[in-house]
Scaffold this motif. Structure first.
Motif, short mmCIF file in Angstrom:
data_model
loop_
_atom_site.label_atom_id
_atom_site.label_comp_id
_atom_site.label_asym_id
_atom_site.label_seq_id
_atom_site.Cartn_x
_atom_site.Cartn_y
_atom_site.Cartn_z
N VAL A 127 -38.85 31.97 -36.41
CA VAL A 127 -39.28 32.55 -35.12
C VAL A 127 -40.13 31.58 -34.29
O VAL A 127 -40.64 31.95 -33.24
N GLN A 128 -40.24 30.36 -34.77
CA GLN A 128 -41.06 29.37 -34.04
C GLN A 128 -40.58 29.19 -32.60
O GLN A 128 -41.41 29.21 -31.68
N PRO A 129 -39.26 29.01 -32.36
CA PRO A 129 -38.83 28.79 -30.97
C PRO A 129 -39.26 29.92 -30.04
O PRO A 129 -39.74 29.68 -28.93
N GLU A 130 -39.12 31.18 -30.49
CA GLU A 130 -39.51 32.32 -29.63
C GLU A 130 -41.01 32.29 -29.34
O GLU A 130 -41.46 32.61 -28.25
N ASN A 131 -41.79 31.90 -30.35
CA ASN A 131 -43.24 31.88 -30.17
C ASN A 131 -43.66 30.76 -29.23
O ASN A 131 -44.58 30.92 -28.42
N LEU A 132 -42.97 29.62 -29.32
CA LEU A 132 -43.28 28.52 -28.41
C LEU A 132 -42.91 28.90 -26.98
O LEU A 132 -43.64 28.62 -26.03
N SER A 133 -41.76 29.59 -26.82
CA SER A 133 -41.37 30.02 -25.47
C SER A 133 -42.33 31.06 -24.93
O SER A 133 -42.64 31.08 -23.73
N TRP A 134 -42.81 31.93 -25.81
CA TRP A 134 -43.75 32.99 -25.41
C TRP A 134 -44.99 32.37 -24.76
O TRP A 134 -45.40 32.77 -23.69
N ILE A 135 -45.53 31.36 -25.43
CA ILE A 135 -46.76 30.78 -24.90
C ILE A 135 -46.47 29.95 -23.64
O ILE A 135 -47.23 29.95 -22.67
N HIS A 136 -45.33 29.30 -23.65
CA HIS A 136 -44.94 28.49 -22.49
C HIS A 136 -44.83 29.37 -21.24
O HIS A 136 -45.33 29.02 -20.17
N PHE B 14 -58.95 22.46 -27.34
CA PHE B 14 -57.90 23.47 -27.48
C PHE B 14 -56.67 22.96 -26.70
O PHE B 14 -56.22 23.58 -25.74
N PRO B 15 -56.12 21.81 -27.10
CA PRO B 15 -55.07 21.18 -26.28
C PRO B 15 -53.72 21.89 -26.38
O PRO B 15 -53.43 22.53 -27.38
N TYR B 16 -52.96 21.72 -25.33
CA TYR B 16 -51.60 22.28 -25.30
C TYR B 16 -50.70 21.19 -24.74
O TYR B 16 -50.95 20.65 -23.65
N LEU B 17 -49.66 20.88 -25.49
CA LEU B 17 -48.80 19.74 -25.17
C LEU B 17 -48.14 19.84 -23.80
O LEU B 17 -47.86 18.83 -23.16
N CYS B 18 -47.85 21.06 -23.36
CA CYS B 18 -47.14 21.21 -22.08
C CYS B 18 -48.07 21.16 -20.87
O CYS B 18 -47.64 21.46 -19.75
N THR B 19 -49.34 20.83 -21.06
CA THR B 19 -50.26 20.74 -19.94
C THR B 19 -49.84 19.60 -19.02
O THR B 19 -49.79 18.44 -19.45
N GLY B 20 -49.52 19.93 -17.76
CA GLY B 20 -49.11 18.88 -16.81
C GLY B 20 -50.34 18.13 -16.32
O GLY B 20 -51.45 18.67 -16.33
N ASN B 21 -50.17 16.89 -15.90
CA ASN B 21 -51.28 16.05 -15.41
C ASN B 21 -52.51 16.24 -16.31
O ASN B 21 -53.59 16.66 -15.86
#
Ligand SMILES: Cc1cc2nc3c(=O)[nH]c(=O)nc-3n(C[C@H](O)[C@H](O)[C@H](O)COP(=O)(O)OP(=O)(O)OC[C@H]3O[C@@H](n4cnc5c(N)ncnc54)[C@H](O)[C@@H]3O)c2cc1C
Length: 459
Positions: free
Chosen positions: A379-388, A405-412
């Protein structure tokens, strides 16, 4: 080649304990480093850095392995691990404590409590002070005593040339500034940290308020109370809270923290929270160490999760609060726990100006994060999409991101993590790590980063 002494401290992929040693707290991140070197002293770290630099190997630095996105590890990287550096020494004459980079929150609290001192570090017992301090360091004493990095008076680190250097107010003061909020792993391998001691404390009140099986009305009332309460000049209490949706308990809220005062004073201070429908509260008058152990008791040894944490500077309208509550009304498939997490700032954190250390968001009222936890890898993909999907909404309501508390999809990400301090950090990075040896997906970029990336290839 390494000398014989260090060879016994290297874990390679064919070693029987390689797969155990490469794990980090967030088990959803699985990386396969080419080697892990366990440093037993600063000389080991010097040798490891020189070796990696001479072979053009990419380095990761690790201590507690709690980085949310696994920036302490990487495929085919050389991991320099400082978790064995467990020295601790207190000097009551100078009112300082010096610790090695393998000392975690629990060990530090236990050590200082023997002498009666509190310390403003984090809530998780196994997070290492070295990682937490470099990102700022939030805890249940932040409003009372400031961030963990505010007490740092000196760091010893191995620089990219493999030399042990000292950073404090007098020597390498620009680097010292950067190590207090610039985030871990950017400038070298820290081997020891020295902090200022605080006035002794005997007892604190551990406040725990819970609301179970809540409806939206309760969440709304809670958020309104939270944002109003934080504006009070009450430094004695630094709560954190979660509006959660769990598999076991459904929707609920908790609010916790240490109150530097008696249970009676604590009860008076948190009255507005006690008036919210369904509040169940406990006020335990305990030693500082016991309070840290109550915090510690909620943490598992590891889990699979994603979390993105951002800063909140203003007050929300009812409509905005409804959007926040909506973020966790539905969990992703397989998620066992989803939450909106709140961490109070203000008080002493706000006393310093945003450019006094690299931790920029000093004027924020609190940190707000969203999180999902799951168990099965399926279920990892669904959880990653959920947060995204929710991250965009979170960004629209907040101002910048907390590097711890970093998040990889943070732009700039340079702007998001460092705001007005980003340029200064880039200059310091260029000065101390001109070849960008210490780099990872969201490391501080040197001023000429684009040229370096072209030559060496992106991470
Ligand atoms: C369960 C949990 C609870 C948390 N609670 C809090 C909290 O209450 N307050 C808070 O502020 N944060 C909290 N955090 C975030 C935590 O502060 C950061 O993840 C911190 O960076 C972890 O440090 P570490 O050494 O344990 O992890 P690591 O992953 O080993 O290191 C974190 C970063 O620091 C670098 N680093 C590690 N060792 C060194 C070294 N010796 N020299 C130079 N760089 C180094 C790494 O390269 C990495 O970039 C929590 C995290 C988790 C997983």
């Amino acid at each position: 080649m390494f000398n014989e002494d260090i060879c016994s401290k290297i874990i390679l992929p064919f070693c029987s304990d390689y797969h155990r040693k490469r794990q980090i707290f967030n088990r959803s991140i699985q990386k396969y480093p080419s080697a892990i070197i366990y440093c037993e002293n600063a000389r080991d770290a010097e040798e490891a850095v020189r070796y990696a630099a001479s072979k053009g190997m990419e380095i990761r630095v690790r201590s507690g392995g709690h980085n949310y996105e696994g920036f302490c590890i990487g495929n085919k990287r050389l991991v320099i691990d400082t978790s064995l550096l467990k020295d601790k020494s207190i000097c009551e004459d100078t009112q300082t404590v010096r610790i090695g980079s393998g000392v975690n929150n629990r060990e530090l609290y236990h050590y200082l409590s023997q002498y009666g001192y509190p310390f403003p570090s984090g809530t998780c017992p196994t997070v290492m002070a070295v990682g937490l301090t470099q990102g700022g360091g939030w805890g249940h004493s932040s409003r009372m005593f400031g961030l963990t990095c505010d007490l740092l008076v000196e760091a010893e680190l191995v620089d990219p040339r493999g030399n042990l250097i000292v950073a404090n107010d007098r020597e390498h003061s620009d680097l010292f500034w950067a190590l207090r909020g610039g985030g871990g792993g950017n400038f070298g391998v820290i081997t020891s940290l020295t902090y200022q001691l605080l006035p002794k404390v005997t007892k604190v009140t551990y406040v725990d308020i819970q609301y179970s099986k809540i409806n939206d009305g309760t969440s709304l009332h809670f958020l309104r109370t939270w944002q109003k309460w934080l504006l009070k000049k009450e430094n004695r209490f630094t709560p954190n809270s979660r509006i959660f949706n769990s598999e076991k308990e459904g929707m609920g809220i908790f609010l916790r923290g240490f109150f530097y005062g008696t249970p009676e004073e604590a009860t008076a201070s948190v009255q507005p929270f006690l008036k919210i429908c369904g509040a169940k509260a406990s006020f335990r008058y305990v030693t500082f160490l016991e309070a840290t152990e109550i915090d510690a008791s909620v943490y598992p040894p590891f889990e699979k999760f994603r979390f993105a944490g951002r800063f909140v500077c203003g007050n929300y309208s009812n409509r905005q609060m409804v959007s926040i509550i909506r973020l966790v009304k539905k969990r992703a498939r397989g998620s066992t726990y989803a939450s909106v997490a709140l961490y109070a700032l203000g008080g002493k954190v706000r006393d310093l100006s945003p450019c006094e250390t690299a931790f920029y968001y000093r004027k924020a009222n609190y940190i707000m994060g969203i999180e999902t936890i799951w168990k099965s890898p399926e279920v990892q993909p669904e959880n990653l999409s959920w947060i995204h999907a929710r991250f965009r909404c979170l960004c629209s309501l907040t101002v910048g991101s907390y590097i711890n508390f970093p998040y990889l999809c943070t732009g700039n990400y340079m702007k998001a993590y460092y705001g007005g301090n980003a340029k200064r950090l880039m200059c310091i990075k260029s000065k101390y790590d001109p070849c960008n040896l210490f780099r990872f997906a969201q490391s501080i970029k040197p001023c000429y980063a684009s040229r370096i990336y072209k030559i060496r290839g992106k991470d």
